[in-house]
Design a protein around this motif. Sequence first.
Motif, PDB file in Angstrom:
ATOM      1  N   GLN A  28       0.794  -1.288   0.001  1.00  0.00           N
ATOM      2  CA  GLN A  28      -0.047   0.087  -0.063  1.00  0.00           C
ATOM      3  C   GLN A  28       0.986   1.257  -0.009  1.00  0.00           C
ATOM      4  O   GLN A  28       2.198   1.120  -0.105  1.00  0.00           O
ATOM      5  CB  GLN A  28      -0.944   0.075   1.264  1.00  0.00           C
ATOM      6  N   GLY A  29       0.254   2.260   0.095  1.00  0.00           N
ATOM      7  CA  GLY A  29       1.056   3.560   0.067  1.00  0.00           C
ATOM      8  C   GLY A  29       2.295   3.535   0.943  1.00  0.00           C
ATOM      9  O   GLY A  29       3.483   4.197   0.441  1.00  0.00           O
ATOM     10  N   GLU A  30       2.086   3.422   2.252  1.00  0.00           N
ATOM     11  CA  GLU A  30       3.234   3.486   3.366  1.00  0.00           C
ATOM     12  C   GLU A  30       4.354   2.573   2.846  1.00  0.00           C
ATOM     13  O   GLU A  30       5.407   2.950   3.110  1.00  0.00           O
ATOM     14  CB  GLU A  30       2.586   3.415   4.561  1.00  0.00           C
ATOM     15  N   TRP A  50      10.837  10.118  -1.520  1.00  0.00           N
ATOM     16  CA  TRP A  50       9.642   9.865  -2.032  1.00  0.00           C
ATOM     17  C   TRP A  50       8.343   9.996  -1.046  1.00  0.00           C
ATOM     18  O   TRP A  50       8.270   9.603  -0.169  1.00  0.00           O
ATOM     19  CB  TRP A  50       9.337   8.491  -2.491  1.00  0.00           C
ATOM     20  N   SER A  51       7.559  11.181  -1.388  1.00  0.00           N
ATOM     21  CA  SER A  51       6.380  11.500  -0.577  1.00  0.00           C
ATOM     22  C   SER A  51       5.361  10.499  -0.567  1.00  0.00           C
ATOM     23  O   SER A  51       5.193   9.554  -1.414  1.00  0.00           O
ATOM     24  CB  SER A  51       5.847  12.928  -0.751  1.00  0.00           C
ATOM     25  N   LEU A  52       4.566  10.096   0.591  1.00  0.00           N
ATOM     26  CA  LEU A  52       3.561   9.229   0.542  1.00  0.00           C
ATOM     27  C   LEU A  52       2.452   9.493  -0.360  1.00  0.00           C
ATOM     28  O   LEU A  52       1.985   8.758  -1.258  1.00  0.00           O
ATOM     29  CB  LEU A  52       2.705   9.429   2.097  1.00  0.00           C
ATOM     30  N   ILE A  59       0.690   4.221  -7.024  1.00  0.00           N
ATOM     31  CA  ILE A  59      -0.224   3.093  -6.985  1.00  0.00           C
ATOM     32  C   ILE A  59      -1.416   3.110  -7.810  1.00  0.00           C
ATOM     33  O   ILE A  59      -1.933   2.185  -8.510  1.00  0.00           O
ATOM     34  CB  ILE A  59      -0.270   2.563  -5.499  1.00  0.00           C
ATOM     35  N   ALA A  60      -2.032   4.145  -7.561  1.00  0.00           N
ATOM     36  CA  ALA A  60      -3.382   4.444  -8.301  1.00  0.00           C
ATOM     37  C   ALA A  60      -3.342   4.171  -9.747  1.00  0.00           C
ATOM     38  O   ALA A  60      -3.982   3.725 -10.530  1.00  0.00           O
ATOM     39  CB  ALA A  60      -4.176   5.777  -7.945  1.00  0.00           C
ATOM     40  N   MET A  61      -2.387   4.766 -10.368  1.00  0.00           N
ATOM     41  CA  MET A  61      -1.813   4.702 -11.713  1.00  0.00           C
ATOM     42  C   MET A  61      -2.009   3.426 -12.275  1.00  0.00           C
ATOM     43  O   MET A  61      -2.458   2.805 -13.484  1.00  0.00           O
ATOM     44  CB  MET A  61      -0.476   5.459 -12.118  1.00  0.00           C
ATOM     45  N   LEU A  62      -1.539   2.292 -11.584  1.00  0.00           N
ATOM     46  CA  LEU A  62      -1.221   1.146 -11.820  1.00  0.00           C
ATOM     47  C   LEU A  62      -2.128   0.034 -11.492  1.00  0.00           C
ATOM     48  O   LEU A  62      -2.251  -1.096 -11.787  1.00  0.00           O
ATOM     49  CB  LEU A  62       0.136   0.627 -11.580  1.00  0.00           C
ATOM     50  N   ASP A  63      -3.081   0.479 -10.575  1.00  0.00           N
ATOM     51  CA  ASP A  63      -4.030  -0.194  -9.842  1.00  0.00           C
ATOM     52  C   ASP A  63      -5.136  -0.804 -10.918  1.00  0.00           C
ATOM     53  O   ASP A  63      -6.453  -0.341 -10.624  1.00  0.00           O
ATOM     54  CB  ASP A  63      -4.468   0.407  -8.807  1.00  0.00           C
TER      55      ASP A  63
END
Length: 189
Positions: A28-30, A50-52, A59-63
Amino acid sequence: MQFGSENELEQMFQAHVSRIGNSKPGLQGEGLCHVMNETPQIKNYYKIHWSLELCKIMIAMLDRDKNGIMGWEEFKELQQCLVFWHQTFCQYDGNRSGFIEAHELFNVISKKFGYQLSQQSLTTLLQRYSKVMDDRRCLIAFDDFVACSVRLRAYTEAFRGRDRQSNNSFETGQTKFGYDDFIQCTMCL
């Protein structure tokens, strides 16, 4: 690639996933933020923090399955995108300042990425992703360049998919979004 082999990259990914102990196999993001900031090969290659928020939009781009988890195949694709974007950024950073300027960003978007955007859209991107200096030059850092690239790619893919869907598999450059669909496409990033 900053790793000796794809196998080495996968081993690093699996080790991080195991350490985190998610019930689903992935990050996940963290977790992605930790991998990007704490893996020496990644940290030393890109030389940024790299910011959260940036990790979440990557992640959203490839989810594609919309589960909020980055699995191995998605992580591998992300690394390929990042290497390409980093090489592109370095190529267009003509003076090696660590920033690209407005005209360089415009060249990347139109010539390298092939997006046909109006001057007004390019100006909007510049206002969102650049820092204006005292001499009025607009500079874009690598992390902002990645955020811009992620959103351009994801929004373009969403638009093209709806364009094809509403136009018998042809891309016309025109489509209609319902409000709820628009919110789903934009708010995930």
